[in-house]
Design a protein around this motif. Structure first.
Motif, PDB file in Angstrom:
ATOM      1  N   ASN A 162       0.825  -1.206   0.000  1.00 26.45           N
ATOM      2  CA  ASN A 162       0.000   0.000   0.000  1.00 26.45           C
ATOM      3  C   ASN A 162       0.860   1.258   0.000  1.00 26.45           C
ATOM      4  OD1 ASN A 162      -2.385  -1.454   0.033  1.00 26.45           O
ATOM      5  ND2 ASN A 162      -2.577  -1.405   2.257  1.00 26.45           N
ATOM      6  N   GLN A 219     -15.182  -5.109   4.108  1.00 26.66           N
ATOM      7  CA  GLN A 219     -14.049  -4.226   4.353  1.00 26.66           C
ATOM      8  C   GLN A 219     -14.447  -3.148   5.352  1.00 26.66           C
ATOM      9  OE1 GLN A 219     -13.346  -3.263   0.011  1.00 26.66           O
ATOM     10  NE2 GLN A 219     -11.221  -3.421   0.692  1.00 26.66           N
ATOM     11  N   ASP A 227     -10.930   1.515   4.497  1.00 27.86           N
ATOM     12  CA  ASP A 227     -10.218   0.725   3.480  1.00 27.86           C
ATOM     13  C   ASP A 227     -10.993   0.721   2.168  1.00 27.86           C
ATOM     14  OD1 ASP A 227      -8.256   0.143   5.321  1.00 27.86           O
ATOM     15  OD2 ASP A 227      -9.111  -1.797   5.867  1.00 27.86           O
ATOM     16  N   TYR A 228     -12.300   0.555   2.271  1.00 27.90           N
ATOM     17  CA  TYR A 228     -13.145   0.542   1.072  1.00 27.90           C
ATOM     18  C   TYR A 228     -13.053   1.871   0.332  1.00 27.90           C
ATOM     19  CZ  TYR A 228     -17.345   0.322  -1.818  1.00 27.90           C
ATOM     20  OH  TYR A 228     -18.226   0.353  -2.866  1.00 27.90           O
ATOM     21  N   ARG A 269     -10.615   4.111   0.420  1.00 31.93           N
ATOM     22  CA  ARG A 269      -9.303   4.295  -0.208  1.00 31.93           C
ATOM     23  C   ARG A 269      -9.246   3.566  -1.547  1.00 31.93           C
ATOM     24  NH1 ARG A 269      -7.168   4.418   5.039  1.00 31.93           N
ATOM     25  NH2 ARG A 269      -7.042   2.154   5.144  1.00 31.93           N
ATOM     26  N   ALA A 270      -9.827   2.370  -1.600  1.00 30.27           N
ATOM     27  CA  ALA A 270      -9.851   1.622  -2.859  1.00 30.27           C
ATOM     28  C   ALA A 270     -10.704   2.335  -3.904  1.00 30.27           C
ATOM     29  CB  ALA A 270     -10.372   0.205  -2.621  1.00 30.27           C
ATOM     30  N   ALA A 303      -8.713   5.338  -5.114  1.00 34.07           N
ATOM     31  CA  ALA A 303      -7.585   4.932  -5.963  1.00 34.07           C
ATOM     32  C   ALA A 303      -8.072   4.559  -7.361  1.00 34.07           C
ATOM     33  CB  ALA A 303      -6.844   3.761  -5.324  1.00 34.07           C
ATOM     34  N   ARG A 304      -9.156   3.823  -7.422  1.00 35.05           N
ATOM     35  CA  ARG A 304      -9.686   3.388  -8.721  1.00 35.05           C
ATOM     36  C   ARG A 304     -10.191   4.579  -9.535  1.00 35.05           C
ATOM     37  NH1 ARG A 304     -13.146  -2.065  -8.950  1.00 35.05           N
ATOM     38  NH2 ARG A 304     -12.647  -2.668 -11.100  1.00 35.05           N
ATOM     39  N   PHE A 313      -5.212   0.462 -10.381  1.00 30.21           N
ATOM     40  CA  PHE A 313      -5.987  -0.268  -9.376  1.00 30.21           C
ATOM     41  C   PHE A 313      -5.752  -1.766  -9.488  1.00 30.21           C
ATOM     42  CE2 PHE A 313      -9.882  -2.476  -8.068  1.00 30.21           C
ATOM     43  CZ  PHE A 313     -10.003  -2.022  -6.758  1.00 30.21           C
ATOM     44  N   TRP A 353      -2.234  -2.768  -8.286  1.00 30.21           N
ATOM     45  CA  TRP A 353      -2.199  -2.690  -6.822  1.00 30.21           C
ATOM     46  C   TRP A 353      -2.887  -3.896  -6.196  1.00 30.21           C
ATOM     47  CZ3 TRP A 353      -6.214   0.562  -3.833  1.00 30.21           C
ATOM     48  CH2 TRP A 353      -5.974   0.497  -2.467  1.00 30.21           C
ATOM     49  N   GLN A 354      -4.090  -4.223  -6.673  1.00 27.98           N
ATOM     50  CA  GLN A 354      -4.830  -5.358  -6.118  1.00 27.98           C
ATOM     51  C   GLN A 354      -4.136  -6.678  -6.415  1.00 27.98           C
ATOM     52  OE1 GLN A 354      -7.672  -5.016  -4.055  1.00 27.98           O
ATOM     53  NE2 GLN A 354      -6.799  -2.959  -4.154  1.00 27.98           N
TER      54      GLN A 354
END
Length: 199
Positions: A114, A146, A150-151, A153-154, A157-158, A166, A169-170
């Protein structure tokens, strides 16, 4: 809007008639709820690009992104139409080009991955937003199993850094998890009742 557009819309009818908003009666002007967010450096920088482009604050940019994530681009367009004075020009955006991985993640922990992809979490932000929007975001986070932070931030990012970033990273996180599981199973196998942990 696409920045190289060569002509404007030729649609002359009332958009609210052909695709009415499902949120017409909802009030999103009052930010009665709050979310605590720790934002990594790369997401803060991406948000600041949009702040500069649209002359908007970080909270306004985040509310816009999260509203679109939950309800979709068309509902955002309807909301802008209803609240044009407050949200004008926010549809005109070109997302930053996807950032690509510059380093390998062999043996890295999820925290290290991360940090490598997003930078350190340097911004402690309390975002105020409409209660309905927070409720929907919490439901989506629960469905994804999640934590809400955290959700989000994802999601950011996407949305801000692109699908390629994305997915890279995943994939790195999934690889680290897959590599950690055999070690965990081996450690559990070596433990004996009444003895000290073997690892």
């Amino acid at each position: 809007m696409w920045p190289y557009a060569t002509r404007g819309s030729r649609f002359m009818s009332d958009v609210s008639e052909i695709s009415p908003s499902a949120l017409e009666a909802e009030d999103f002007s009052t930010n009665a709820a709050s979310i605590k967010l720790w934002l990594p450096e790369k997401l803060v920088a991406a948000i600041d690009v949009l702040c500069d482009q649209h002359d908007a604050s970080r909270p306004d940019v985040l509310r816009w992104i999260l509203f679109e994530h939950v309800f979709g681009r068309v509902e955002l367009a309807h909301l802008k139409r209803r609240m044009s004075a407050r949200l004008k020009e926010m549809e005109k955006i070109e997302i930053m080009r996807s950032a690509r991985r510059s380093a390998t993640e062999e043996g890295s922990t999820p925290r290290e991955i991360n940090a490598r992809h997003l930078g350190k979490a340097t911004e402690d932000l309390k975002l105020f937003l409409p209660a309905r929007l927070k409720l929907e975001l919490q439901d989506l986070a629960d469905a994804a199993k999640q934590a809400l932070s955290d959700y989000l931030r994802a999601v950011l990012a996407r949305h801000l850094l692109g699908e390629r970033f994305f997915r890279d990273w995943q994939a790195a996180l999934a690889k680290a998890k897959a590599e950690a599981e055999p070690s965990f199973r081996e450690c559990s196998r070596l433990r004996q009742p009444g003895s000290l942990p073997a690892c």
